[in-house]
Design an enzyme around this catalytic site. Structure first.
Site, mmCIF file in Angstrom:
data_model
loop_
_atom_site.group_PDB
_atom_site.id
_atom_site.type_symbol
_atom_site.label_atom_id
_atom_site.label_comp_id
_atom_site.label_asym_id
_atom_site.label_seq_id
_atom_site.Cartn_x
_atom_site.Cartn_y
_atom_site.Cartn_z
ATOM 1 N N PRO A 59 0.941 -1.217 0.030
ATOM 2 C CA PRO A 59 -0.049 -0.055 -0.146
ATOM 3 C C PRO A 59 0.649 1.294 0.059
ATOM 4 C CG PRO A 59 -0.925 -1.492 1.751
ATOM 5 C CD PRO A 59 0.532 -2.041 1.126
ATOM 6 N N GLY A 60 2.186 1.487 0.599
ATOM 7 C CA GLY A 60 2.861 2.512 0.349
ATOM 8 C C GLY A 60 2.505 3.350 1.393
ATOM 9 N N CYS A 65 17.754 28.800 4.187
ATOM 10 C CA CYS A 65 18.364 29.508 3.216
ATOM 11 C C CYS A 65 17.984 29.197 1.666
ATOM 12 C CB CYS A 65 20.029 29.798 3.487
ATOM 13 S SG CYS A 65 20.192 30.334 5.080
#
Length: 465
Positions: A315-316, A393
């Site tokens: 399913p991730g 930055c």
């Protein structure tokens, strides 16, 4: 002054399909996570922090286990669901998903080490990776993982050589699967669409390459060919691409049987199931996809005259992604007058938080969008068009590019960003030497640390001078 065009609307209520299921709003508008007020979390653990709803994650794991188990049982097949370690892995999370019936997919020696420390048995672990080191392969063989997913013809030879050196024979072979690129493209961004031919993963189905790789595995008695593996992308929202991939993979299985007489027992249909990051997105219908895939597998196998194989799915992000949010503290709030394309102007309020691209690289990497809100109070009814940015930055260090926030948002406020359980902490960095945030589990009115916050001592300990 020109009107500002199309900011994401201010989220007055919590979109239930975006936030963890046990997150709610207190009477004063503050966010409460599984009974824990986020103001108390910030006081106790500082910010930024990932806040993970344990019960929500467990429920999502059970949903995949039960939905796919029931759907494939109807067609006479067994199914394994693998949790994607790459989305986020810690010892506790590995234990939780195993307790809920999932296996664990790893793609590096580090992820393998975490799964093993969590007590996940080797046979319930898979090892992926397009460029595994010999040491990673050896450790997987020693741990007796349930499968090594080989990614290239050369890797077949390397795994076989290491298996032989470790004393594995035809009587005790190392189980492997072959990752196949089917040519079926799916996913929310080019970089997460992983089944087109011109990319680093797998062996192409086209021109007989995948079939040749499967046959090569059969030529090594110290290897056991479990089957073929497919992964077509990430953040997929419907079943159609999965069904097309299933047809291709089952056809490959039948072709191998016709050429060699060997019918492999398993096919992995991958995953990459989509979640909702904003209120206007819809998460994938897990039960619907499971039924559609089971039906397709049964139909194709009937057409081919082959028995239905054991199926595995991955399913991730869909298990851990929606189960967590990131809690930040607001620093500088700065209104900026911006010239619009029509020549008019509008004011955009830049809201800086104490994290950013070091704890969530996806907006920079993929242009990913998220939902965010003031978390410590309701705020004023009046709103400002805001851009939530990090403290790095980089001008591209943007967390939320366009969001409406209460006009009285101020330094010291807390801001929460939803659906950051996947790929937030796991892709975090020390850019500008920021310290990677902790992961906190919340459940039944209690919070606890799963992964502690880094310290400056941690950074200096690595610098040998």
């Amino acid at each position: 002054m020109a009107a500002a065009a199309g900011p994401v609307p201010r989220e007055r209520d919590l979109a239930p399909h975006v936030w963890p299921s046990n997150v709610s709003l207190a009477d004063d508008g503050a966010l409460v996570a599984a009974g824990v007020d986020v103001r108390e979390i910030a006081r106790t653990y500082d910010t930024p922090a990932f806040v993970l709803d344990e019960a929500d994650l467990r429920a999502r794991a059970r949903l995949f286990r039960d939905a796919f188990g029931a759907a494939f049982a109807e067609v006479g097949a067994e199914v394994d669901v693998f949790y994607a370690g790459k989305s986020f892995l810690s010892v506790a999370v590995a234990r939780w998903v195993r307790e809920e019936g999932l296996r664990v997919d790893t793609c590096s020696g580090g992820e393998l080490a975490v799964a093993l420390r969590a007590g996940v048995p080797g046979p319930e672990i898979g090892l992926h990776g397009n460029n595994k080191s010999d040491d990673e392969i050896r450790r997987a063989v020693e741990a007796r993982v349930g499968r090594i997913v080989v990614d290239s013809p050369a890797e077949i030879e390397r795994v076989a050589a290491i298996a032989s050196a470790e004393g594995r024979t035809a009587a005790d072979p190392v189980p492997v699967m072959v990752r196949v690129t089917t040519g079926i493209h799916a996913g929310g961004h080019e970089f997460i669409s992983t089944a087109h031919e011109d990319q680093k993963f797998g062996i192409p189905l086209a021109q007989g390459h995948a079939l040749a790789a499967l046959r090569a595995v059969l030529g090594h008695p110290e290897l056991e060919l479990l089957g073929a593996h497919s992964h077509i992308g990430s953040q997929i929202q419907d079943a159609a691409a999965f069904e097309a991939a299933a047809r291709a993979m089952l056809g490959l299985r039948a072709d191998l049987a016709g050429a060699t007489g060997v019918l492999v027992p398993e096919v992995d249909l991958g995953g990459g199931y989509g979640i909702a990051y904003t209120a206007d997105e819809t998460p994938i219908d897990v039960r619907g996809v499971a039924r559609a895939l089971a039906r397709t597998v049964a139909e194709v196998c009937a057409e081919l005259g082959t028995p239905v194989p054991r199926i595995s799915v991955e399913p991730g992000r869909a298990v851990v992604g929606p189960a967590a949010f990131t809690l930040y503290r607001v620093g500088v709030v700065k209104p900026v007058t911006v010239t619009a394309p029509d020549g008019g102007t509008f004011v955009r309020t830049y809201v800086s938080v104490d994290g950013g691209m070091s704890d969530n690289i996806r907006p920079v990497l993929y242009g990913a969008t998220y939902t965010g809100r003031l978390a410590n109070r309701a705020g004023s009814d009046a709103v400002v068009r805001a851009r939530v940015v990090g403290k790095h930055c980089e001008s591209g260090d943007i967390v939320l590019p366009d969001v409406e926030l209460p006009a009285d948002v101020a330094p010291g406020d807390l801001l929460a960003v939803a659906a950051t359980g996947a790929y937030g902490r796991s892709m975090a960095s020390n850019y500008n030497h920021l310290l990677r945030p902790p992961v906190l589990a919340v459940r039944d009115g209690q919070a606890r640390v799963l992964v502690r916050r880094e310290t400056e001592e941690d950074l200096l300990a690595l610098d040998v001078g």
